[in-house]
Design a protein around this motif. Sequence first.
Motif, mmCIF file in Angstrom:
data_model
loop_
_atom_site.group_PDB
_atom_site.id
_atom_site.type_symbol
_atom_site.label_atom_id
_atom_site.label_comp_id
_atom_site.label_asym_id
_atom_site.label_seq_id
_atom_site.Cartn_x
_atom_site.Cartn_y
_atom_site.Cartn_z
ATOM 1 N N MET A 171 61.067 8.985 101.596
ATOM 2 C CA MET A 171 60.202 7.992 102.230
ATOM 3 C C MET A 171 59.698 8.546 103.550
ATOM 4 S SD MET A 171 58.731 4.953 102.509
ATOM 5 C CE MET A 171 59.512 3.755 101.409
ATOM 6 N N HIS A 172 58.377 8.512 103.742
ATOM 7 C CA HIS A 172 57.770 8.870 105.023
ATOM 8 C C HIS A 172 57.393 7.561 105.713
ATOM 9 C CE1 HIS A 172 55.146 10.448 108.087
ATOM 10 N NE2 HIS A 172 55.300 11.707 107.665
ATOM 11 N N THR A 173 57.959 7.337 106.921
ATOM 12 C CA THR A 173 57.761 6.048 107.580
ATOM 13 C C THR A 173 56.627 6.064 108.605
ATOM 14 O OG1 THR A 173 59.680 6.628 108.964
ATOM 15 C CG2 THR A 173 60.040 5.043 107.201
ATOM 16 N N GLY A 174 55.521 6.680 108.252
ATOM 17 C CA GLY A 174 54.286 6.439 108.967
ATOM 18 C C GLY A 174 53.893 7.442 110.031
ATOM 19 N N ASP A 175 52.625 7.290 110.486
ATOM 20 C CA ASP A 175 51.933 8.297 111.272
ATOM 21 C C ASP A 175 51.981 9.630 110.544
ATOM 22 O OD1 ASP A 175 51.151 6.476 113.140
ATOM 23 O OD2 ASP A 175 52.491 7.154 114.732
ATOM 24 N N LEU A 176 51.593 9.556 109.284
ATOM 25 C CA LEU A 176 51.432 10.774 108.506
ATOM 26 C C LEU A 176 50.369 11.657 109.144
ATOM 27 C CD1 LEU A 176 51.507 8.145 106.180
ATOM 28 C CD2 LEU A 176 52.179 10.142 104.874
ATOM 29 N N THR A 177 49.284 11.027 109.607
ATOM 30 C CA THR A 177 48.175 11.727 110.238
ATOM 31 C C THR A 177 48.100 11.333 111.707
ATOM 32 O OG1 THR A 177 46.507 10.007 109.866
ATOM 33 C CG2 THR A 177 46.920 11.547 108.063
ATOM 34 N N HIS A 178 47.243 12.012 112.439
ATOM 35 C CA HIS A 178 47.067 11.654 113.844
ATOM 36 C C HIS A 178 45.804 10.838 114.075
ATOM 37 C CE1 HIS A 178 48.296 11.942 117.994
ATOM 38 N NE2 HIS A 178 47.096 12.333 118.363
ATOM 39 N N LEU A 179 44.773 11.095 113.282
ATOM 40 C CA LEU A 179 43.502 10.396 113.487
ATOM 41 C C LEU A 179 42.941 9.801 112.204
ATOM 42 C CD1 LEU A 179 41.775 12.842 115.999
ATOM 43 C CD2 LEU A 179 42.803 10.618 116.508
ATOM 44 N N SER A 180 43.742 9.726 111.164
ATOM 45 C CA SER A 180 43.389 9.093 109.884
ATOM 46 C C SER A 180 42.054 9.569 109.326
ATOM 47 C CB SER A 180 43.400 7.559 110.006
ATOM 48 O OG SER A 180 42.434 7.069 110.912
#
Length: 317
Positions: A102-111
């Motif tokens: 599980m990755h709990t978010g802010d996968l990217t910095h600027l979407s």
Amino acid sequence: MSAPRDESGTGQPGGMNRRQLLRHGAWFGAAVVLTVAGGEVISHVGGSAGATAAADPNELRFVQLSDSHIGFHGPANLDVTGSFSRAIDQVNALDFRPDFVMHTGDLTHLSTPAQFDQVHQMLGGLRTGKVFVVPGEHDSVDDHGQKYRATFGAGSRGDGWYSFDIKGVHVIALVNTLALEKLGHLGVDQLDFIQRDVAGLSSDTPIVVFSHIPLFAMYPTWGWGTDDATQALSYLRRFSSVTCLNGHVHQLFSKTEGNVTFHSATTTAYPLPHPGQGPAPVPLTLPAGQLGDALGIRDVTYQPGQHVLAVRDRKLA
């Protein structure tokens, strides 16, 4: 679960000021194992007594990654892609194959579409049964998460929340980041989802809840809390074991309120200051050679029949 006391001076239930948080300084940057048995939490520094016993083929084992910030450029980490790649390699080098990651978010910095595509491809390199994600605020900076859901929203409901059952554990994935003008908010639709989702479950079912922003008032001044979490958690009071795992704060912290244990995860990108250390949570640039000590991954084990949930945080190799 009894209502948490307000000891923070912030007016927020369960909030903590900097002095109270620093009482828990041993949690920050440490490898920690916490064993939850019958609602009681016993904590051990990694490597001491209390670590998970030999693997049981029926146990559930999963990994949490968080806050990769693919697309970030700054002195706090000149190569977030490289550190995230090392985190993935570290997961793949574990002595077990996780049932899921599980990755709990802010996968990217600027979407941006390119950033979402890059992190999607990188997550595809994980050797695991399944990869799940929840969004962070950096994954919805300009469109209420539409690009995020186009890449990662298959099978989810509403703005991206969902649940599933695996090896006797009920997992709930929540979204509390999409309203950028009001971060740390679940909303009526999602609260209704939680209530209906758990209504038919036995009270001895272990519950694991994932979100990006903490479901307790860690430091509301910086947006480190969820304003309607008390309502959400009220639906989980009858369960003997509830564990909430979040990202967002880029540092380790653990807290127990009644039957609920909260664990904030570290990041694979860059550290943030401890609450109250400075006017805002801006990326910290550490002395040369120290960044790896602030980054890491987390693995969690649940052993059926023993009512045990163990959480281990590992520094980035």
